[in-house]
Design a protein around this motif. Structure first.
Motif, PDB file in Angstrom:
ATOM      1  N   ARG A  61      45.834  55.350  28.172  1.00 12.11           N
ATOM      2  CA  ARG A  61      44.826  54.548  28.699  1.00 12.11           C
ATOM      3  C   ARG A  61      44.842  53.098  28.025  1.00 12.11           C
ATOM      4  O   ARG A  61      45.063  53.267  26.479  1.00 12.11           O
ATOM      5  N   TRP A  62      45.293  52.097  28.610  1.00 10.19           N
ATOM      6  CA  TRP A  62      45.366  50.717  27.946  1.00 10.19           C
ATOM      7  C   TRP A  62      44.350  50.058  28.147  1.00 10.19           C
ATOM      8  O   TRP A  62      43.903  49.673  29.287  1.00 10.19           O
ATOM      9  N   LEU A  63      43.882  49.297  27.332  1.00  9.26           N
ATOM     10  CA  LEU A  63      42.837  48.145  27.460  1.00  9.26           C
ATOM     11  C   LEU A  63      43.603  46.969  27.605  1.00  9.26           C
ATOM     12  O   LEU A  63      44.324  46.257  26.681  1.00  9.26           O
ATOM     13  N   ALA A  68      38.319  36.424  31.821  1.00  9.94           N
ATOM     14  CA  ALA A  68      37.575  37.095  33.120  1.00  9.94           C
ATOM     15  C   ALA A  68      38.309  36.515  34.358  1.00  9.94           C
ATOM     16  O   ALA A  68      38.667  37.346  35.209  1.00  9.94           O
ATOM     17  N   ALA A  69      38.710  35.198  34.246  1.00 11.07           N
ATOM     18  CA  ALA A  69      39.201  34.694  35.409  1.00 11.07           C
ATOM     19  C   ALA A  69      40.696  35.216  35.820  1.00 11.07           C
ATOM     20  O   ALA A  69      40.891  35.345  36.891  1.00 11.07           O
ATOM     21  N   HIS A  70      41.281  35.452  34.832  1.00 17.37           N
ATOM     22  CA  HIS A  70      42.670  35.891  34.692  1.00 17.37           C
ATOM     23  C   HIS A  70      42.887  37.592  34.992  1.00 17.37           C
ATOM     24  O   HIS A  70      43.972  38.028  35.229  1.00 17.37           O
ATOM     25  N   MET A  71      41.749  38.312  34.888  1.00 13.43           N
ATOM     26  CA  MET A  71      41.660  39.841  34.844  1.00 13.43           C
ATOM     27  C   MET A  71      42.001  40.202  36.169  1.00 13.43           C
ATOM     28  O   MET A  71      43.093  41.254  36.073  1.00 13.43           O
ATOM     29  N   PRO A  72      41.829  39.993  37.412  1.00 15.79           N
ATOM     30  CA  PRO A  72      42.327  40.617  38.475  1.00 15.79           C
ATOM     31  C   PRO A  72      43.919  40.749  38.611  1.00 15.79           C
ATOM     32  O   PRO A  72      44.435  41.667  38.859  1.00 15.79           O
ATOM     33  N   PHE A  83      51.136  50.945  33.787  1.00 16.44           N
ATOM     34  CA  PHE A  83      49.951  51.105  32.923  1.00 16.44           C
ATOM     35  C   PHE A  83      48.840  51.596  33.552  1.00 16.44           C
ATOM     36  O   PHE A  83      48.387  51.151  34.636  1.00 16.44           O
ATOM     37  N   THR A  84      48.121  52.380  32.824  1.00 14.45           N
ATOM     38  CA  THR A  84      46.838  52.881  33.192  1.00 14.45           C
ATOM     39  C   THR A  84      45.857  52.167  32.588  1.00 14.45           C
ATOM     40  O   THR A  84      45.891  52.054  31.212  1.00 14.45           O
ATOM     41  N   VAL A  85      45.259  51.123  33.311  1.00 15.77           N
ATOM     42  CA  VAL A  85      44.577  50.199  32.574  1.00 15.77           C
ATOM     43  C   VAL A  85      43.126  49.961  32.808  1.00 15.77           C
ATOM     44  O   VAL A  85      42.590  50.483  33.913  1.00 15.77           O
ATOM     45  N   GLU A  86      42.394  49.509  31.846  1.00 12.09           N
ATOM     46  CA  GLU A  86      41.064  49.089  31.809  1.00 12.09           C
ATOM     47  C   GLU A  86      40.872  47.659  31.352  1.00 12.09           C
ATOM     48  O   GLU A  86      41.508  47.251  30.409  1.00 12.09           O
ATOM     49  N   ALA A  87      39.767  47.367  32.052  1.00  5.11           N
ATOM     50  CA  ALA A  87      39.637  45.928  31.731  1.00  5.11           C
ATOM     51  C   ALA A  87      38.635  45.416  30.626  1.00  5.11           C
ATOM     52  O   ALA A  87      37.332  46.187  30.436  1.00  5.11           O
ATOM     53  N   PRO A 138      43.204  43.272  43.023  1.00  4.15           N
ATOM     54  CA  PRO A 138      43.013  44.349  42.199  1.00  4.15           C
ATOM     55  C   PRO A 138      41.489  44.195  41.416  1.00  4.15           C
ATOM     56  O   PRO A 138      41.252  43.292  40.972  1.00  4.15           O
ATOM     57  N   ALA A 139      41.098  45.383  41.285  1.00  2.00           N
ATOM     58  CA  ALA A 139      39.862  45.532  40.479  1.00  2.00           C
ATOM     59  C   ALA A 139      39.886  46.729  39.770  1.00  2.00           C
ATOM     60  O   ALA A 139      40.741  47.479  39.615  1.00  2.00           O
ATOM     61  N   PRO A 140      38.977  46.846  38.546  1.00  2.00           N
ATOM     62  CA  PRO A 140      38.925  47.656  37.758  1.00  2.00           C
ATOM     63  C   PRO A 140      38.708  49.047  38.394  1.00  2.00           C
ATOM     64  O   PRO A 140      37.970  49.004  39.619  1.00  2.00           O
ATOM     65  N   GLN A 141      39.371  50.094  37.918  1.00  2.00           N
ATOM     66  CA  GLN A 141      39.205  51.402  38.489  1.00  2.00           C
ATOM     67  C   GLN A 141      37.771  52.018  37.838  1.00  2.00           C
ATOM     68  O   GLN A 141      37.164  51.736  36.963  1.00  2.00           O
ATOM     69  N   ALA A 142      37.130  52.701  38.920  1.00  2.00           N
ATOM     70  CA  ALA A 142      35.991  53.398  38.667  1.00  2.00           C
ATOM     71  C   ALA A 142      35.986  54.758  38.028  1.00  2.00           C
ATOM     72  O   ALA A 142      37.003  55.363  38.310  1.00  2.00           O
ATOM     73  N   ASN A 143      35.223  54.826  37.072  1.00  2.00           N
ATOM     74  CA  ASN A 143      35.587  56.131  35.959  1.00  2.00           C
ATOM     75  C   ASN A 143      34.523  57.256  36.637  1.00  2.00           C
ATOM     76  O   ASN A 143      33.594  57.195  36.895  1.00  2.00           O
TER      77      ASN A 143
END
Length: 143
Positions: A61-63, A68-72, A83-87, A138-143
């Protein structure tokens, strides 16, 4: 890993990774502990060049730390690159919900926010249409 080249398609001035590498020791971080990717000029190249540098595994998992504006858009291209990513969003441009609907007395402030938002929305659309992301939002994945 720190990824960031010039950020400009035509000029090569102010290479982000090189600047961070030169200054990070001032904050007690040994630059030898960080891999620096300094050739990318776009978010897509950040993802692809970083993938080629570190070869992410499916069990890792990569962070992602970015505005914030550029995250999606960042989430979308890094996922597409494997990559499996988290925001971890930073650099928020508004204080939050209490800023919603607030009028400003400075037109230039509002236009600056509009310019930033338009760049990201156009980037999201362009990356989705070109296949660089697999979803428009694209949105963060739910854990």
């Amino acid at each position: 890993v720190f990824t960031g080249g010039a950020g400009e398609l035509l000029a090569r001035t102010g290479v982000e990774a090189d600047e961070v590498k030169a200054k990070i020791g001032r904050y007690g971080v040994d630059p030898a502990r960080i891999l620096f990717e300094n050739e990318s000029r776009t978010t897509y190249e950040n993802a692809v060049f970083t993938r080629d540098l570190v070869r992410p595994q499916s069990n890792q998992r990569w962070l992602i730390v970015t505005s914030a504006a550029h995250m999606p858009r960042s989430i979308g291209v890094f996922r597409r690159a494997g990559f499996t990513v988290e925001a971890f969003p930073v650099d928020f441009r508004t204080p939050g919900d209490e800023d919603r609907g607030r009028l400003t007395m400075r037109a230039t402030s509002g236009l600056s926010h509009l310019d930033d938002a338009a760049r990201e929305w156009i980037g999201l659309l362009a990356y989705w249409l070109s296949g660089r992301t697999d979803t428009l939002f694209p949105a963060p994945q739910a854990n």
